[in-house]
Design an enzyme around this catalytic site. Sequence first.
Site, mmCIF file in Angstrom:
data_model
loop_
_atom_site.group_PDB
_atom_site.id
_atom_site.type_symbol
_atom_site.label_atom_id
_atom_site.label_comp_id
_atom_site.label_asym_id
_atom_site.label_seq_id
_atom_site.Cartn_x
_atom_site.Cartn_y
_atom_site.Cartn_z
ATOM 1 N N HIS A 464 -16.982 -2.491 14.439
ATOM 2 C CA HIS A 464 -16.381 -2.006 15.689
ATOM 3 C C HIS A 464 -15.759 -3.160 16.479
ATOM 4 O O HIS A 464 -14.576 -3.114 16.860
ATOM 5 C CB HIS A 464 -17.458 -1.309 16.525
ATOM 6 C CG HIS A 464 -16.985 -0.817 17.851
ATOM 7 N ND1 HIS A 464 -16.679 0.497 18.096
ATOM 8 C CD2 HIS A 464 -16.767 -1.471 19.038
ATOM 9 C CE1 HIS A 464 -16.285 0.632 19.358
ATOM 10 N NE2 HIS A 464 -16.330 -0.545 19.953
ATOM 11 N N GLU A 465 -16.541 -4.203 16.713
ATOM 12 C CA GLU A 465 -16.022 -5.318 17.507
ATOM 13 C C GLU A 465 -14.903 -6.043 16.788
ATOM 14 O O GLU A 465 -13.971 -6.558 17.411
ATOM 15 C CB GLU A 465 -17.158 -6.285 17.877
ATOM 16 C CG GLU A 465 -18.246 -5.670 18.745
ATOM 17 C CD GLU A 465 -17.733 -5.015 20.018
ATOM 18 O OE1 GLU A 465 -16.667 -5.435 20.514
ATOM 19 O OE2 GLU A 465 -18.379 -4.076 20.512
#
Length: 673
Positions: A464-465
């Site tokens: 995600h990051e």
Amino acid sequence: MTNPLLADWDTPFHIAPFDRISDDDFAPAFEEALSAHLREIDAIANNPEPPSFANTIEAMEGAGEALDKVLSVFFSVAGADSNPERQALQRDFSPKLAAHSSAIYANETLFARIADLWARRDRLGLSEEEARVLYLTHRGFVRAGAALEGAEAERMKAVKSRLAVLGTSFTQNLLKDEADWFMPLAEADLEGLPGFVVDAARAAGEALEQDGPVVTLSRSLIVPFLQFSPRRDLREKAFRAWAARGENGGETDNREIAAEVLALREERAKLLGYPDFAHFKLETEMAGTPERVRELLMQVWQPAKAQALRDQAEMEEMLRDDGVNDALQPWDWRYYAEKRRRASYDLDESELKPYLQLDRMIEAAFTCANRLFGLDFAPLDVPLYHPDCRAWEVKRNGEHLAVFIGDYFARASKRSGAWCSAMRSQAKRPRVETPVVINVCNFSKPSQGKPALLSYDDARTLFHEFGHALHQMLSDVEFGSVSGTSVARDFVELPSQLYEHWLEVPEVLEEFATHAETGAAMPKALLDKVLAAATFDMGFQTVEYVASALVDLEFHSGAAPADPMAKQAEVLQGIGMPQAITMRHATPHFAHVFAGDGYSSGYYSYMWSEVMDADAFAAFEEAGGAFDPETAHKLEEFILSKGGSREAEELYTAFRGRMPGVEALLKGRGLVA
């Protein structure tokens, strides 16, 4: 001697020289950079030449370089490696930054130049991106109160200054509550815990200089403890401490701060002519209005709640089978959900975790970026702000594109959660800038000599990051104010949530999910179980998230509540919140909403983006596979490279041909038959 924060950085790719910077450098550099920026702004405002895009808007884009350098370093270390000196500086800087911003937006001469350009915009011969930057600049000034006069203008300055102070206090209170609490574990308390949880607890004890293992309030430790500990009394004690962050009374209690923040936000909105803060905030987002947000959230709430209640009934049977004559409680949910998962899918996280090594998951994220976008990553040996940090140079076709920094392990000096930030954003005008991007996570650090192992949720967080990082690194615009993640809040999570899908691509797990001790690939039977269980417990996950988003929305719709905790209870009762589930972020530790304005009235945005990410990944599947080169090219061309240079809906429609409905999201979460 020259302050290293203000000097030219003669480092590889002009990365901040962390080894030369001390805490004593921040205050003098900050003051000088503030003054320099104001001098630059005054020069622009008082330019005797008639206003033009170049001498006003583009000049403003180039102003404040020294301040950007100082703040990029300071806020990186203040969030990820805090100490009392940095916390004191943050308390000092916050109101000064708010006053600095107010001074710029209240500069009548400057705003007159911007307003003049705005009035003549159709006759200026601007490019599409120049027109967009002018529009955003003018809108930003108006929304900041540039058109206010007299007492109203002064009050707006005071409100924004106070909000900055309160946001800093909220964050620091939460950090202190998280850092101060731990629960020592005797050897008998470790019974039933898998090895990776025991190792994480021992490592946490070592970090806190305790004689034995401990449970802390780091999500990467407390969640698996709640998942696996058969000791209901210890689960309750740990959960109650986790749920009570910011609500313990005394100096670190955040409840009064939350009430004051909400009142000031309402006042700020009304000064600008809006009925409430939600209408003010959502005007610039894709959703547009509180009504559209509420409609989306309630569309998802009902099926999610129904699924969660079915799951709860099953787990209460399991609780009774264990001889407990009690209703299922929030500290029971994860423990019995893990039992259900093992029973339903024969999937045990302790069996899975050795296959999810941090280094291999980083390699997987990099390899997917290479296959999709042609990016190459080479380790960089440069001084960084903490020994746990690592850096890579990012190239494409042999040319430098960006620097990527990863800071993955939890520590007491780091605020909770995970985030991506740009120490430097991409731009071409008025000077060429290449991005320096940081991913910060809070994974459990292993004991000395052992590999770092992730939960499946941790691995998803890493992807995600990194999706946010790709949005920064692949940015290809003219101006920094619209580069990378400088987009509508309910669009910013699209690239990050979309990138999570590649973790679940079977060929990615087959290659990179290798056992920490044997090096063997994850067995196909285990891989199949992992993918089959992808939507397991999604009723719980959706309910805890949507409840938080609805409370945030109602906090900011209508009159600000004098007692936010009473309002929170009222909203949860109104939607019929299951008693065995709590909000993902209760008000006193809801940093997304109260640590700053970022996600205020906007926590829904993860779900708004998920509507698009489910549909966007379907585009790859429809085109023949997760690595379809033509779809990847369109994703970069229309979304990842464009930043905020065009309206978000226009960009998504250019990529997909249309906007999606909620059906793909419900299907992706397993909430429809």
